[in-house]
Scaffold this active site. Structure first.
Site, PDB file in Angstrom:
ATOM      1  CB  THR A 125      38.795  51.428  42.056  1.00  0.00           C
ATOM      2  OG1 THR A 125      38.567  50.585  43.203  1.00  0.00           O
ATOM      3  CG2 THR A 125      37.911  52.667  42.170  1.00  0.00           C
ATOM      4  CG  HIS A 126      41.798  48.119  42.582  1.00  0.00           C
ATOM      5  ND1 HIS A 126      41.275  49.185  43.285  1.00  0.00           N
ATOM      6  CD2 HIS A 126      43.121  48.381  42.418  1.00  0.00           C
ATOM      7  CE1 HIS A 126      42.233  50.049  43.545  1.00  0.00           C
ATOM      8  NE2 HIS A 126      43.355  49.592  43.035  1.00  0.00           N
TER       9      HIS A 126
ATOM     10  CG  LEU B 233      40.112  42.069  42.753  1.00  0.00           C
ATOM     11  CD1 LEU B 233      41.622  42.131  42.557  1.00  0.00           C
ATOM     12  CD2 LEU B 233      39.716  40.770  43.441  1.00  0.00           C
ATOM     13  CB  SER B 234      38.803  47.570  45.305  1.00  0.00           C
ATOM     14  OG  SER B 234      38.637  48.711  46.131  1.00  0.00           O
ATOM     15  CB  CYS B 235      33.682  49.087  43.602  1.00  0.00           C
ATOM     16  SG  CYS B 235      32.540  48.343  44.783  1.00  0.00           S
TER      17      CYS B 235
END
Length: 406
Positions: free
Chosen positions: A58-59, A67-69
């Protein structure tokens, strides 16, 4: 044109299929997983992808670093089972992400409970807040900040869950926990992430947190202060392979790079296994030396063959100029089992290869993996008893002791 009712019906069918593909869940977690409209938290993602047991990034950083998932839905369900959120509980979540997990926590805590979720990424926090409000979850507060600080205004928390790999357990989490609290944390130990369920107890030197469950898992590293106590050290010319080690382990990088330019010492153990997760073996291998992890930055490149595409369990000799890692024998037609072997490089390669092979053989001779427990002691507490200890690791705020029950 597909109407909203058709989308809702299809989402419900996919939710049910997702849950029914897993081992049976408790009634409360099953109900929460079947009720959550994941598509509301993943706009633009096809329904089939939203309900697949897979990770969705996601990021990303400007250089492409993730950075984000999302967390695997099946892993989310398992962590919720371990956390055991009850109606009326106050819950702290570190890592808001998309807001999916916070919504599930809110469902389990009920209208009389409350969830505080924190994310260090402003964009992630904003999106999670919008998703939660849009889906009608009123008992969730989203905070943008360093999760290591917790959120004192919402304390004490009956349950604490972390959705990123934490190198240490910051004091805020234990200080803000209720007396009978439970925590589920992906804890990074010697280069590996262990999803650990911790229960609070007491000892003369302060609180003692002890695990009831632990398993190897994979999570993005937690960002923020205090979570950088390990390092990745290139050990092959060109940087294709690295050792991920605890920061306090001493190694001679130049000697290791020189060693990997030559042939390894090889040992075959006679131990054959079909379960390449190798349950518990990482702690057995802590005995000969410094447990660490071999990482091949490009699957199929670097030191090979390792036990996995991205790397393998590894051990660093106390002199820091020699290491060994696990390898697999060739697959044989019709046989799902592979033989475990050892490759070692460095001045003490023959000795270390023998030691690691012996540990693998001892592990393989067990009828079942040895039961282990993970204890979290305050760093300032008296040195804990090391009876039956397989591994001890000193962190900034805690001392970690891994024991066997045998």
């Amino acid at each position: 044109m597909v109407n909203a009712t058709e989308v809702s019906d299809e989402a419900g069918r996919l939710r049910a299929a997702m849950v029914e593909a897993w081992p049976p869940l408790s009634e409360r977690v099953d109900r929460a997983m079947r009720a959550l409209p994941r598509e509301r938290f993943l706009p633009g993602v096809p329904l089939e992808r939203a309900y697949a047991d897979d990770i969705i990034t996601t990021h990303r950083d400007t250089d492409g670093t993730v950075l984000s998932c999302t967390t695997l839905p099946s892993c989310v369900a398992t962590m919720l089972e371990r956390l055991d959120v009850r109606p009326g509980h106050r819950v702290l979540e570190i890592g808001a992400g998309t807001g999916i997990n916070a919504a599930l926590l809110a469902h389990l805590a009920g209208p009389d409970g409350h969830v505080t979720t924190i994310d260090v990424l402003p964009d992630a926090a904003d999106r999670a807040r919008r998703h939660l409000v849009g889906a009608g979850y009123a008992n969730v507060e989203v905070i943008c900040g360093d999760g290591a600080d917790g959120h004192l205004p919402g304390a004490p928390y009956d349950r604490i869950i972390v959705t990123a790999g934490a190198w240490d357990i910051p004091p805020a989490w234990t200080q803000q926990a209720a007396p009978d609290a439970r925590m589920v944390i992906p804890l990074r130990i010697a280069g590996f992430t262990h999803e650990v369920t911790l229960h609070r107890g007491q000892q003369p030197g302060g609180p003692l947190w002890t695990s009831s469950h632990s398993r190897l898992s994979g999570f993005i590293k937690m960002r923020g202060d205090g979570h950088h106590g390990e390092r990745d050290v290139p050990i092959v010319a060109g940087g294709q392979s690295e050792l991920r080690v605890e920061a306090d382990l001493t190694l001679d990088q130049a000697a290791l790079v020189r060693a990997t330019s030559g042939p390894p010492a090889r040992r075959w153990t006679g131990v054959r296994t079909a379960d390449l997760r190798l349950p518990g073996l990482e702690f057995w291998l802590a005995r000969p030396g410094g447990l660490c992890r071999l990482i091949n930055r490009r699957p199929g490149h670097g030191l090979a063959p390792a036990t996995g595409q991205g790397g393998s369990l590894a051990v660093l000799h106390p002199t820091g100029d020699t290491f060994a890692y696990l390898t697999l024998g060739p697959a044989q037609d019709g046989d799902t089992k592979r033989e475990l072997g050892v490759y070692a490089y460095g001045a003490h390669s023959d000795l270390l290869a023998d030691q690691v092979a012996a540990q693998i053989q001892e592990w393989g001779a067990e009828q079942a993996p040895a039961a282990t427990s993970i204890e979290i002691h305050p760093a300032e507490a008296p040195t804990p008893s090391l009876d039956e200890a397989l591994l001890t690791v000193a962190k900034d705020h805690t001392q970690i002791v891994v024991r066997t029950s045998r």
